[in-house]
Design a protein around this motif. Structure first.
Motif, PDB file in Angstrom:
ATOM      1  N   GLU A 201      78.816  47.887  39.374  1.00  0.00           N
ATOM      2  CA  GLU A 201      78.676  48.989  40.855  1.00  0.00           C
ATOM      3  C   GLU A 201      79.232  50.204  40.193  1.00  0.00           C
ATOM      4  N   SER A 204      76.869  51.666  37.368  1.00  0.00           N
ATOM      5  CA  SER A 204      75.452  52.040  37.906  1.00  0.00           C
ATOM      6  C   SER A 204      75.517  53.431  38.584  1.00  0.00           C
ATOM      7  N   ARG A 205      76.521  53.919  38.949  1.00  0.00           N
ATOM      8  CA  ARG A 205      76.414  55.450  39.548  1.00  0.00           C
ATOM      9  C   ARG A 205      76.097  56.351  38.750  1.00  0.00           C
ATOM     10  N   THR A 208      72.140  53.805  33.643  1.00  0.00           N
ATOM     11  CA  THR A 208      71.166  52.767  33.867  1.00  0.00           C
ATOM     12  C   THR A 208      71.455  51.368  33.617  1.00  0.00           C
ATOM     13  N   TYR A 260      81.925  46.294  47.441  1.00  0.00           N
ATOM     14  CA  TYR A 260      81.182  46.803  46.065  1.00  0.00           C
ATOM     15  C   TYR A 260      80.028  45.923  45.676  1.00  0.00           C
ATOM     16  N   ALA A 263      77.310  47.501  48.089  1.00  0.00           N
ATOM     17  CA  ALA A 263      76.863  48.839  47.412  1.00  0.00           C
ATOM     18  C   ALA A 263      76.057  48.726  46.153  1.00  0.00           C
ATOM     19  N   ALA A 264      76.349  47.808  45.302  1.00  0.00           N
ATOM     20  CA  ALA A 264      75.489  47.777  44.134  1.00  0.00           C
ATOM     21  C   ALA A 264      74.081  47.274  44.565  1.00  0.00           C
ATOM     22  N   ARG A 265      73.972  46.115  45.576  1.00  0.00           N
ATOM     23  CA  ARG A 265      72.744  45.690  45.870  1.00  0.00           C
ATOM     24  C   ARG A 265      72.112  46.680  46.501  1.00  0.00           C
ATOM     25  N   GLU A 266      72.561  47.418  47.442  1.00  0.00           N
ATOM     26  CA  GLU A 266      71.893  48.613  47.922  1.00  0.00           C
ATOM     27  C   GLU A 266      71.352  49.760  47.190  1.00  0.00           C
ATOM     28  N   ARG A 267      72.074  49.832  45.866  1.00  0.00           N
ATOM     29  CA  ARG A 267      71.735  50.771  44.994  1.00  0.00           C
ATOM     30  C   ARG A 267      70.592  50.321  43.869  1.00  0.00           C
ATOM     31  N   GLY A 268      70.310  49.011  44.350  1.00  0.00           N
ATOM     32  CA  GLY A 268      69.197  48.325  43.421  1.00  0.00           C
ATOM     33  C   GLY A 268      69.852  47.868  42.103  1.00  0.00           C
ATOM     34  N   ALA A 269      70.904  47.945  41.677  1.00  0.00           N
ATOM     35  CA  ALA A 269      71.589  47.716  40.711  1.00  0.00           C
ATOM     36  C   ALA A 269      71.753  46.059  40.604  1.00  0.00           C
TER      37      ALA A 269
END
Length: 370
Positions: A201, A204-205, A208, A260, A263-269
């Motif tokens: 998470e 990924s901010r 890639t 966390y 957040a990672a899921r929503e970011r597509g990571a």
């Protein structure tokens, strides 16, 4: 070896993290005195704590910078010393060691540091004889050992074909400091545990990321209730009592949809890929045969119990596990493992410290009184 390098304690505790400090507290309450006190009665029960760290805090001193108290899975109070109110935004690598240091200042346990225990051996063939604890500060003769060394110094580093040819950076969770070190890179993150998802998470901010696990991750849906916790502990206890190698915490609990992870899921990571089959100089070979270029590989592959110093005692069975009865090694009542198996959590470590001391008090003090 000079006499100054060989000392004696009824019990040697190895490690001063949560479990080791709990053991020290309960030893003191049970009447064991400091083996470092020159004025003590030489025949009375005594103990010492040998810790490899430079200061209080155990493995918490090495957590990555951005792991805050809001992110960790909860720190249970040390026995007899409730933790103060802690800002949830405080880095755990600062807040937890500060709490441990205050505890040590309050309890004054006989801790010697920095001391690395290199081996624990039998003094002789007597099944009720002494154990010899060899360390970087000399040798201790003891009636029993409480081992509380955790896992931090035994990272699991899998090997994949071509790994040595990779031109990019390879590191382990243990080496992770902050997301900035991966800014602008293409990063393969390997592992299906809590640390893997936390670091994925974060990274990924700014980078890639590609997430690889051997098995499909299982996320826990719904609330993790006390009943659920008891069921998990029962499974871990069954494993260690059967002498099976204990797995990671997440292998029993699954992953949770904590902030966390969301957040990672929503970011597509949070898109899992099957484990790659090989590593090449500039990337990884996918399970389907395709190639993915990457600049760095972060092995968030967890840890194993740090028990190599106990190998001379031959405690492991043919499966590589150590069978326990409570905290006691089934084949060796002079050795107790805490912060191990079902006592890996902070609340479990507290209870394990108490249980180990209760058993050793009965074995050592009661036996000596007969």
């Amino acid at each position: 070896m000079s006499a100054e390098d060989r000392r004696r304690a009824s019990v040697v505790v190895i490690g001063a993290g949560q479990a080791g400090l709990s053991a020290a507290y309960h030893l003191a309450r049970a009447g064991f005195v400091s083996a470092l006190d020159p004025s003590r009665d030489g025949d009375g029960p005594s103990f010492v704590v040998l810790d490899a760290e430079l200061a209080a805090g155990g493995a918490w001193r090495h957590r990555w910078e951005s792991l805050t108290m809001a992110t960790v899975n909860g720190i249970f109070d040390l026995p007899g010393f409730p933790k103060p109110a802690i800002d949830e935004s405080a880095p755990s690598r600062d807040a937890v060691p500060a709490y441990f240091a205050a505890y040590e200042q309050h309890l004054r346990p006989p801790i010697v540091r920095p001391v690395t225990v290199t081996a624990v051996r039998y003094a002789d063939a007597d099944p009720d004889g002494d154990l010899i604890v060899e360390s970087t500060s000399g040798v201790w003769e003891t009636r029993a050992v409480i081992n509380a060394t955790g896992t931090w110094n035994n990272p699991l580093l899998p090997h994949y074909p071509g790994q040595e040819t990779f031109r990019g950076r390879q590191s382990h969770t243990r080496d992770y400091v902050s997301l900035e070190e991966f800014a602008g890179l293409r990063v393969a993150i390997v592992g299906g545990g809590i640390s893997a998802v936390q670091q994925l998470e974060e990274i990924s901010r700014v980078a890639t990321v590609f997430w690889y696990t051997r098995r499909e991750p299982v996320f826990w849906e719904g609330d993790f209730t006390p009943e659920t916790g008891r069921e998990v502990i029962a499974k871990v206890v069954a494993d260690v009592e059967a002498g099976n190698p204990s797995g990671s915490v997440v292998s029993y609990t699954g992953l949770s949809w904590l902030p966390y992870a969301v957040a990672a899921r929503e970011r597509g990571a949070l898109v899992r890929r099957p484990m790659f089959t090989a590593i090449e100089p500039d990337g990884v070979r996918e399970a389907d045969g395709s190639f993915t270029p990457v600049d760095a590989i972060l092995w968030a592959t967890g840890f194993r119990p740090d028990l190599g110093h106990l190998d001379p005692l031959r405690l492991r069975n043919e499966r590589g596990g150590i069978q326990l009865t409570g905290t006691q090694v089934a084949v060796e009542p002079r050795v107790h493992l805490i912060g191990f198996g079902p006592s890996q959590s902070t609340v479990g470590a507290n209870r394990a410290g108490r249980d180990a001391v209760r058993a050793l008090r009965k074995r050592l003090i009661t036996a000596d009184a007969i």
